[in-house]
Design an enzyme around this catalytic site. Structure first.
Site, short mmCIF file in Angstrom:
data_model
loop_
_atom_site.label_atom_id
_atom_site.label_comp_id
_atom_site.label_asym_id
_atom_site.label_seq_id
_atom_site.Cartn_x
_atom_site.Cartn_y
_atom_site.Cartn_z
N GLY A 196 -4.78 -4.95 5.09
CA GLY A 196 -6.16 -4.53 4.80
C GLY A 196 -6.24 -4.06 3.36
N THR A 202 -2.45 2.09 1.90
CA THR A 202 -3.25 2.04 3.13
C THR A 202 -4.19 3.22 3.10
OG1 THR A 202 -3.32 2.46 5.50
CG2 THR A 202 -1.28 3.06 4.44
N ASP A 231 -5.17 4.57 5.60
CA ASP A 231 -4.80 5.40 6.76
C ASP A 231 -3.80 6.51 6.40
OD1 ASP A 231 -6.42 3.72 8.16
OD2 ASP A 231 -4.82 2.74 9.29
N ARG A 291 -29.83 16.62 17.36
CA ARG A 291 -29.07 15.70 18.22
C ARG A 291 -27.61 15.66 17.76
NH1 ARG A 291 -31.90 10.53 15.40
NH2 ARG A 291 -33.36 10.53 17.13
N GLY A 348 -8.45 4.74 11.29
CA GLY A 348 -7.24 5.49 11.64
C GLY A 348 -6.73 4.96 12.97
N GLU A 376 -10.84 5.90 15.01
CA GLU A 376 -11.02 4.71 15.88
C GLU A 376 -9.91 4.58 16.93
OE1 GLU A 376 -10.72 1.33 13.21
OE2 GLU A 376 -8.75 1.98 12.54
N ARG A 423 -26.12 9.96 18.80
CA ARG A 423 -26.09 8.69 18.06
C ARG A 423 -24.71 8.52 17.43
NH1 ARG A 423 -30.49 8.45 20.02
NH2 ARG A 423 -32.49 7.94 19.03
N VAL A 481 -16.77 0.24 4.98
CA VAL A 481 -17.33 0.98 3.84
C VAL A 481 -16.23 1.88 3.26
CG1 VAL A 481 -18.99 2.81 3.25
CG2 VAL A 481 -19.69 0.93 4.71
O1 F6P Z 1 -4.77 -0.73 8.18
C1 F6P Z 1 -5.86 -0.03 7.74
C2 F6P Z 1 -7.06 -0.25 8.59
O2 F6P Z 1 -8.06 0.27 7.79
C3 F6P Z 1 -7.07 0.37 9.99
O3 F6P Z 1 -7.44 1.71 10.02
C4 F6P Z 1 -8.06 -0.51 10.71
O4 F6P Z 1 -7.86 -0.49 12.11
C5 F6P Z 1 -7.77 -1.83 10.14
O5 F6P Z 1 -7.35 -1.61 8.82
C6 F6P Z 1 -8.92 -2.81 10.21
O6 F6P Z 1 -8.64 -3.89 9.40
P1 F6P Z 1 -9.29 -5.34 9.46
O7 F6P Z 1 -10.71 -5.18 9.84
O8 F6P Z 1 -9.11 -5.84 8.07
O9 F6P Z 1 -8.51 -6.12 10.46
#
Ligand code: F6P
Length: 342
Positions: A10, A126, A128, A163, A171, A222, A266, A273
């Site tokens: 990524g 990364t 992350d 709300r 992550g 996530e 929501r 982004v």
């Molecule tokens: O590896 C970094 C990261 O941003 C993760 O947090 C995320 O799950 C992933 O990349 C999503 O990457 P892509 O949409 O490019 O597969």
């Protein structure tokens, strides 16, 4: 000496700053030539290259993304992958390879280096921030800044409507972005992959926040998971390193919160982004220093190493050590921020 450069996995803000530093120092100080490989490991696998010299890196320091392109191509999963990579590196007369990537991309570099004699130097990236051996990866600081700004904005709209606003941040295995942005943005609940959450407890914090006449903000990584249940996913598709594509827990949380508290909720999914756009000053600084030290490692013939930030120093660590385990959020650190929950 000809040095190959690739960016894999990524993308993240600061990749171009590394490339620029590597090329500037390599050309100016050591008289090296460079070959850029396109789209991560796809470049050496298919012999797809791009010109990489000083004019090619001019003006790229503040640019997000990567001028080399990126992908999650895994040569270890491709037919004759290792052989093709080695053959193409030889064809391009590349003597050493600087690999800028996260856990997966550097994992491949480690194997190529340790088992197949390819001369690699790794640079950790990364958003992350989950690579061990380095205090920070570049891209993380920018992502935290973007998420914090989003949380600041969500506070005012949450207050206007009284709300709940759930913010889903990236992550996969580590909650660093959630923890840092949640703390900086004054979130009332922060949920991270390292600690399974109790939905009843989350709803308790939300109710107490409303009692104080404030609207709650929930920041969720996530990869966070409920205590009793599975990871919540929108779809279960996999990328080429076998990772399931994440996102979905934010939507799930909003629905559960509405159902259990009777309050309107929501969700905002920040998604890519967080990975796009111009790097923060800190990330430009870190990425540039990583680049300068990576080309120095090539000059020293110190292969199989990854550059890393330890304190204020850039050090070299064995690549295998850096990718062997992930750097996750310490339970004590998570407990420390718990005083702001509810
Ligand atoms: O590896 C970094 C990261 O941003 C993760 O947090 C995320 O799950 C992933 O990349 C999503 O990457 P892509 O949409 O490019 O597969």
């Amino acid at each position: 000496m000809r040095v190959g450069v690739l960016t894999g996995g990524g993308d993240c803000p600061g990749l171009n700053a590394v490339i620029r530093a590597v090329v500037r120092k390599g050309v100016q100080e050591y008289g090296y030539d460079f070959t850029g490989f396109r789209d991560g490991w796809r470049g050496p696998l298919e012999g797809d290259t791009v010109r990489l010299d000083i004019p090619a890196v001019r003006g790229i320091l503040p640019r997000g993304g990567t001028i080399l392109g990126s992908s999650r191509t895994n040569p270890l999963q491709s037919e004759n992958g290792i052989h093709r990579v080695k053959e193409n590196l030889a064809k391009c007369e590349v003597d050493a390879l600087i690999v800028i990537g996260g856990e997966d991309t550097l994992g491949v570099a480690t194997r190529l280096s340790d088992e197949y004699g390819v001369k690699c130097v790794g640079v950790p990236k990364t958003i992350d921030n989950d690579l061990s051996a380095t205090d920070y990866t570049f891209g993380f600081n920018t992502a935290v800044g973007i998420a914090t700004e989003a949380i600041d904005r969500l506070h005012t709209t949450a207050e206007s409507h009284m709300r709940v606003l759930v913010v889903e941040v990236m992550g996969r295995h580590a909650g660093w972005i959630a923890l840092h942005s949640g703390l900086a943005g004054g979130a009332n609940v922060i949920l991270i992959p390292e600690q399974r959450f109790d939905i009843e407890r989350v709803c308790g914090w939300i109710t107490s926040r409303f009692k104080a006449s404030y609207a709650p903000i929930v920041v969720v990584a996530e990869g966070a998971m409920p205590k009793d249940g599975e990871m919540v996913l929108k779809d279960g598709t996999l990328d080429s390193f076998g990772h399931v594509r994440l996102s979905g827990v934010g939507e799930w949380l909003a629905k559960e919160i509405e159902k259990r508290t009777g309050k309107e909720a929501r969700t905002t999914v920040l998604g890519h982004v967080q990975r796009g756009g111009t790097p923060s000053a800190f990330d430009r600084w870190l990425a540039t220093r990583f680049g300068l030290h990576a080309i120095e490692a090539v000059r020293d013939g110190d292969f199989g190493k990854m550059v890393a930030l330890q304190g204020t120093h850039i050090v070299r660590v064995p690549m295998g050590e850096a990718t062997a385990r992930l750097k996750t959020v310490d339970p004590e650190l998570y407990t420390e921020v718990g005083v702001f929950f509810g």
